[in-house]
Structures are given as C-alpha cells and as structure tokens.
Scaffold this motif. Sequence first.
Motif, PDB file in Angstrom:
ATOM      1  N   LEU A 179       5.556   2.192 -31.644  1.00  0.00           N
ATOM      2  CA  LEU A 179       6.801   1.936 -30.919  1.00  0.00           C
ATOM      3  C   LEU A 179       7.087   0.448 -30.768  1.00  0.00           C
ATOM      4  CD1 LEU A 179       6.643   4.551 -28.001  1.00  0.00           C
ATOM      5  CD2 LEU A 179       7.610   4.828 -30.299  1.00  0.00           C
ATOM      6  N   GLY A 180       6.121  -0.385 -31.104  1.00  0.00           N
ATOM      7  CA  GLY A 180       6.259  -1.814 -30.851  1.00  0.00           C
ATOM      8  C   GLY A 180       5.966  -2.119 -29.389  1.00  0.00           C
ATOM      9  N   LYS A 181       6.248  -3.318 -28.971  1.00  0.00           N
ATOM     10  CA  LYS A 181       6.024  -3.689 -27.580  1.00  0.00           C
ATOM     11  C   LYS A 181       6.876  -2.821 -26.663  1.00  0.00           C
ATOM     12  CE  LYS A 181       6.161  -7.516 -24.275  1.00  0.00           C
ATOM     13  NZ  LYS A 181       6.492  -8.939 -24.044  1.00  0.00           N
ATOM     14  N   LEU A 182       6.256  -2.267 -25.640  1.00  0.00           N
ATOM     15  CA  LEU A 182       6.964  -1.368 -24.730  1.00  0.00           C
ATOM     16  C   LEU A 182       7.888  -2.155 -23.812  1.00  0.00           C
ATOM     17  CD1 LEU A 182       4.183   1.188 -23.745  1.00  0.00           C
ATOM     18  CD2 LEU A 182       5.738   1.210 -25.710  1.00  0.00           C
ATOM     19  N   ARG A 183       9.076  -1.552 -23.569  1.00  0.00           N
ATOM     20  CA  ARG A 183      10.084  -2.194 -22.739  1.00  0.00           C
ATOM     21  C   ARG A 183      10.490  -1.375 -21.519  1.00  0.00           C
ATOM     22  NH1 ARG A 183      14.039  -3.990 -27.771  1.00  0.00           N
ATOM     23  NH2 ARG A 183      12.997  -5.975 -28.272  1.00  0.00           N
ATOM     24  N   LYS A 184      10.571  -0.054 -21.683  1.00  0.00           N
ATOM     25  CA  LYS A 184      11.077   0.804 -20.613  1.00  0.00           C
ATOM     26  C   LYS A 184      10.196   2.048 -20.467  1.00  0.00           C
ATOM     27  CE  LYS A 184      14.559   0.311 -18.806  1.00  0.00           C
ATOM     28  NZ  LYS A 184      14.945  -0.466 -17.587  1.00  0.00           N
ATOM     29  N   VAL A 185       9.939   2.424 -19.206  1.00  0.00           N
ATOM     30  CA  VAL A 185       9.196   3.642 -18.894  1.00  0.00           C
ATOM     31  C   VAL A 185       9.972   4.402 -17.827  1.00  0.00           C
ATOM     32  CG1 VAL A 185       7.058   4.611 -18.000  1.00  0.00           C
ATOM     33  CG2 VAL A 185       6.984   2.542 -19.420  1.00  0.00           C
ATOM     34  N   TYR A 186      10.386   5.607 -18.168  1.00  0.00           N
ATOM     35  CA  TYR A 186      11.064   6.478 -17.212  1.00  0.00           C
ATOM     36  C   TYR A 186      10.207   7.722 -17.005  1.00  0.00           C
ATOM     37  CZ  TYR A 186      15.326   3.810 -18.263  1.00  0.00           C
ATOM     38  OH  TYR A 186      16.249   2.812 -18.433  1.00  0.00           O
ATOM     39  N   VAL A 187       9.953   8.064 -15.755  1.00  0.00           N
ATOM     40  CA  VAL A 187       9.249   9.317 -15.471  1.00  0.00           C
ATOM     41  C   VAL A 187       9.946   9.985 -14.294  1.00  0.00           C
ATOM     42  CG1 VAL A 187       7.519   8.155 -13.998  1.00  0.00           C
ATOM     43  CG2 VAL A 187       7.009  10.385 -15.028  1.00  0.00           C
ATOM     44  N   GLU A 188      10.271  11.259 -14.458  1.00  0.00           N
ATOM     45  CA  GLU A 188      10.960  11.998 -13.409  1.00  0.00           C
ATOM     46  C   GLU A 188      10.239  13.309 -13.148  1.00  0.00           C
ATOM     47  OE1 GLU A 188      14.612  14.274 -15.289  1.00  0.00           O
ATOM     48  OE2 GLU A 188      14.628  12.166 -15.937  1.00  0.00           O
ATOM     49  N   TYR A 189      10.188  13.690 -11.878  1.00  0.00           N
ATOM     50  CA  TYR A 189       9.506  14.930 -11.506  1.00  0.00           C
ATOM     51  C   TYR A 189      10.334  15.641 -10.436  1.00  0.00           C
ATOM     52  CZ  TYR A 189       5.379  17.962 -11.137  1.00  0.00           C
ATOM     53  OH  TYR A 189       4.516  19.023 -11.183  1.00  0.00           O
ATOM     54  N   PRO A 190      11.403  16.342 -10.850  1.00  0.00           N
ATOM     55  CA  PRO A 190      12.196  17.091  -9.879  1.00  0.00           C
ATOM     56  C   PRO A 190      11.729  18.532  -9.719  1.00  0.00           C
ATOM     57  CG  PRO A 190      13.375  16.959 -11.964  1.00  0.00           C
ATOM     58  CD  PRO A 190      12.061  16.250 -12.159  1.00  0.00           C
ATOM     59  N   GLN A 191      11.583  18.956  -8.489  1.00  0.00           N
ATOM     60  CA  GLN A 191      11.365  20.345  -8.109  1.00  0.00           C
ATOM     61  C   GLN A 191      12.424  20.710  -7.073  1.00  0.00           C
ATOM     62  OE1 GLN A 191       7.416  20.306  -6.420  1.00  0.00           O
ATOM     63  NE2 GLN A 191       6.423  20.687  -8.389  1.00  0.00           N
ATOM     64  N   GLY A 192      12.664  22.002  -6.884  1.00  0.00           N
ATOM     65  CA  GLY A 192      13.645  22.416  -5.890  1.00  0.00           C
ATOM     66  C   GLY A 192      13.115  23.330  -4.811  1.00  0.00           C
ATOM     67  N   TRP A 193      11.806  23.617  -4.837  1.00  0.00           N
ATOM     68  CA  TRP A 193      11.271  24.687  -3.995  1.00  0.00           C
ATOM     69  C   TRP A 193      11.259  24.361  -2.503  1.00  0.00           C
ATOM     70  CZ3 TRP A 193       6.271  25.017  -1.511  1.00  0.00           C
ATOM     71  CH2 TRP A 193       5.508  23.847  -1.594  1.00  0.00           C
ATOM     72  N   LEU A 194      11.417  23.073  -2.135  1.00  0.00           N
ATOM     73  CA  LEU A 194      11.458  22.707  -0.724  1.00  0.00           C
ATOM     74  C   LEU A 194      12.875  22.345  -0.272  1.00  0.00           C
ATOM     75  CD1 LEU A 194       8.163  20.640  -0.254  1.00  0.00           C
ATOM     76  CD2 LEU A 194       8.670  22.951   0.550  1.00  0.00           C
ATOM     77  N   SER A 195      13.890  22.848  -0.980  1.00  0.00           N
ATOM     78  CA  SER A 195      15.271  22.543  -0.617  1.00  0.00           C
ATOM     79  C   SER A 195      15.670  23.138   0.725  1.00  0.00           C
ATOM     80  CB  SER A 195      16.225  23.065  -1.708  1.00  0.00           C
ATOM     81  OG  SER A 195      16.051  22.338  -2.904  1.00  0.00           O
ATOM     82  N   ARG A 196      14.959  24.146   1.161  1.00  0.00           N
ATOM     83  CA  ARG A 196      15.163  24.725   2.485  1.00  0.00           C
ATOM     84  C   ARG A 196      13.911  24.507   3.327  1.00  0.00           C
ATOM     85  NH1 ARG A 196      17.558  29.090  -0.785  1.00  0.00           N
ATOM     86  NH2 ARG A 196      19.848  28.982  -0.568  1.00  0.00           N
TER      87      ARG A 196
END
Length: 389
Positions: free
Chosen positions: A162-179
């Motif tokens: 990939l060459g030199k790294l520039r951006k790292v995105y990590v997302e962890y969405p859950q919905g089980w505690l919406s109530r």
Amino acid sequence: MVSNPINRKLRMGMVGGGKGAFIGEIHRIAAVMDGQIELVCGAFSSDPGRSKESGESLYLPANRVYGSYQEMIAAERELPEGERMDFVSIVTPNHVHFEPAMLALENGFHVVLDKPMTLDLQEAKRLQQKVDETGLLFLLTHTYVGYPMVRQARKLVRDGVLGKLRKVYVEYPQGWLSRPSEQAGDKQAAWRTDPSKSGRSGCMGDIGTHALHLAEFISGLRTTQLCASLYTYVEGRRLEDDGNILLQFDNGASGVLMASQVAAGEENALKVRIYGENGGLEWNQQEPNTLTVKWLDEPAQIYRAGGNAAISPEARAFCRTPVGHPEGYLEAFANLYRSFADAWRARRGSGGNEGADFPSVADGVRGMAFLDNVLRSNDSTEKWTPFTV
C-alpha cells in the motif's frame, strides 16, 4: 500418580460462563474445536448452586465443579500434575477479571482472559508485571484478529504494497443498547452499563477497545495522540453509549475511530479501512471471508478466505475449509485458542509454535491506557491528548 505426558490435550478450567451466559459458551466451543483442549473443571458462577448446575449440564465430575474461583484454583493446585488444569479461561464481567487472573498466575496457571483486561489501568499493569515475573502464557481474547482475512490484511501492509500509510478508519456500530434494556432486566446490558462492573467506560470499553486493537494490529502503527468526544444518549444510563475519536499515529498518519451501541438497526458492523500512497484495503466483520484491496491505478482486487495460493501462509494457517465454505466468529475465536495451545506445546518440546501470534497482556495494558486517554480527552478542553501508557 497419573503421568503427565506431553502428547495430550491441554486441560482447561473456567471461571464464569454458567448457564445462560453468552460468552462462556462461545469460549467452550472455540477451545475444543481443534481437538487440542478439553474442559476439566470450572467455577461457573458466584452462586455455588448455579455453578453446580452448570457443571452438571457440561457432564463434569462433581468434584471438579467448584463454588468459587478461589476454591477451584486452590484445589486444582493440590492435584497431581497429571490431573490438574493447565490454564484457566476467565469469562466473567470486567470487575471479576483481575483477581482470578492474578490468583491463577500466582499459583502457576496460564491464563486466557476476555477483554477489556481489567477495571482500570493500574490493575492491568499489575497483571503485566505478574506475567513478566512468572513467564506464564497469557491470551487476551481480541477475537477479530483470529480471522484469516485480518491476517492477510496485516501481511499486505507489512509487505509495503500500500505504500506509506496515510489514513486509518475503524468503525464499530451496534444498535442493541438503543433502548434502556438494562432497566428491563437484560443482564448483558445491566453489567455493561454499571460502572462498578464495567469500569469507567461503557461503549468504548466494550467495543472501542476492539476497534483500536484491530486498527493497530493491521496497520502496525501506534496511536500517539487522540481527541475524543463521548455521548450518552439513553436517558438514565450511567456510562457512554456512543463516541467519536480522532487519532494520530506514529508515522504521521491520521485516523478516525467510531464506536456506538445506539446505532439503531446495526448488528455487529465492525469495519476497518486503511489507505496508503498506492491504494487501500477494507475488511468488514459481517462479511469476514472477503478482503477488498483498492488500487490507485488498477482494478480492485478481492481476496477470499480458504486454502488457496492467493493468500499468505499466515492467513491460510487460520483457514479450515476450502474456498466458498464460510467460516466465522467461532472459528476466529478457535484460532486464538489453537495459537495458545501451540505456544504451550512449544514450551514443552512437543511441536507447536513458540512464536504463536495472539493478543497478549501488553495488548490488554494498551487497551486500558486507551480508555484512560479517551476519558481524559473527553473531559479536557484541549483538542489533542497525548497517548500515554
């Protein structure tokens, strides 16, 4: 006295994970999947009666089912070497991590521990010191690094494609505690939203630690600064259920970490994207057998799990089935247990792999430091908070 041959299964004891518990059953399935480990004893609940019932349902002998982890560790220590457990797997809520882990190490038993490692950073550092003193094996079950395509992603980054790294995105969405499920008798929600059982952080402790570990594991980078904003959306909840964090890494790359347990409609949508000078990669936990690599000047490339020559030996070693036969969460968990067993066998001179790669006590300390830094940043008026351990 029963002999203690090297060529045998590892004997596992368990703390927690009694009838009705979610993660304990996952651990038991994963541990035995490769025929390397067997469950021989347990203290499955703080309620001795419930522990006994759980042991009976697992067909364990009555004298190897204990009313407390203290009783189990003391009794197992007195058994002949050829009979006693080799290690303990601790699958309790966070507030019952440190003490049984420390007691096991003090009595010569290796440890497998669920994450986050402890209630606070001080406990984590004390565990690390004890592991260093004893030299015993310690596995922290950051499950997602057990997936073959996560290993493939890390190999590609290490090879520099990939060459030199520039951006790292990590997302962890859950919905089980919406109530406010914790107010309606949901035990899993109740302890995760209780500071006395979960620690000072809710969502970030439960799943944000997974997200950071995965991002750093694949990228090979280390966070040096962060800027955190935490939110509690469900009225009456005592810990945060959502958060966003800006990250800066040691090579100059930037990143974003999002974790939420109130993303209504989401299940377990952990995803990581990493971009370098030449291209980027993307992996989604809900479609774990696929790794997508996107090139700047070429068509996208898709890697698939399975024993094929297109993926690295490291990734192939974590595959059990041919291409097109899906593997998932249980197998990823099992890969960590198999790596742990490999390291144990290598130490005893019966094959295995002394360099088996699995999350360690050091990863646990870093996870607890992450939570400390996130909370400090959230409470600060400064834009950036240095990442200290």
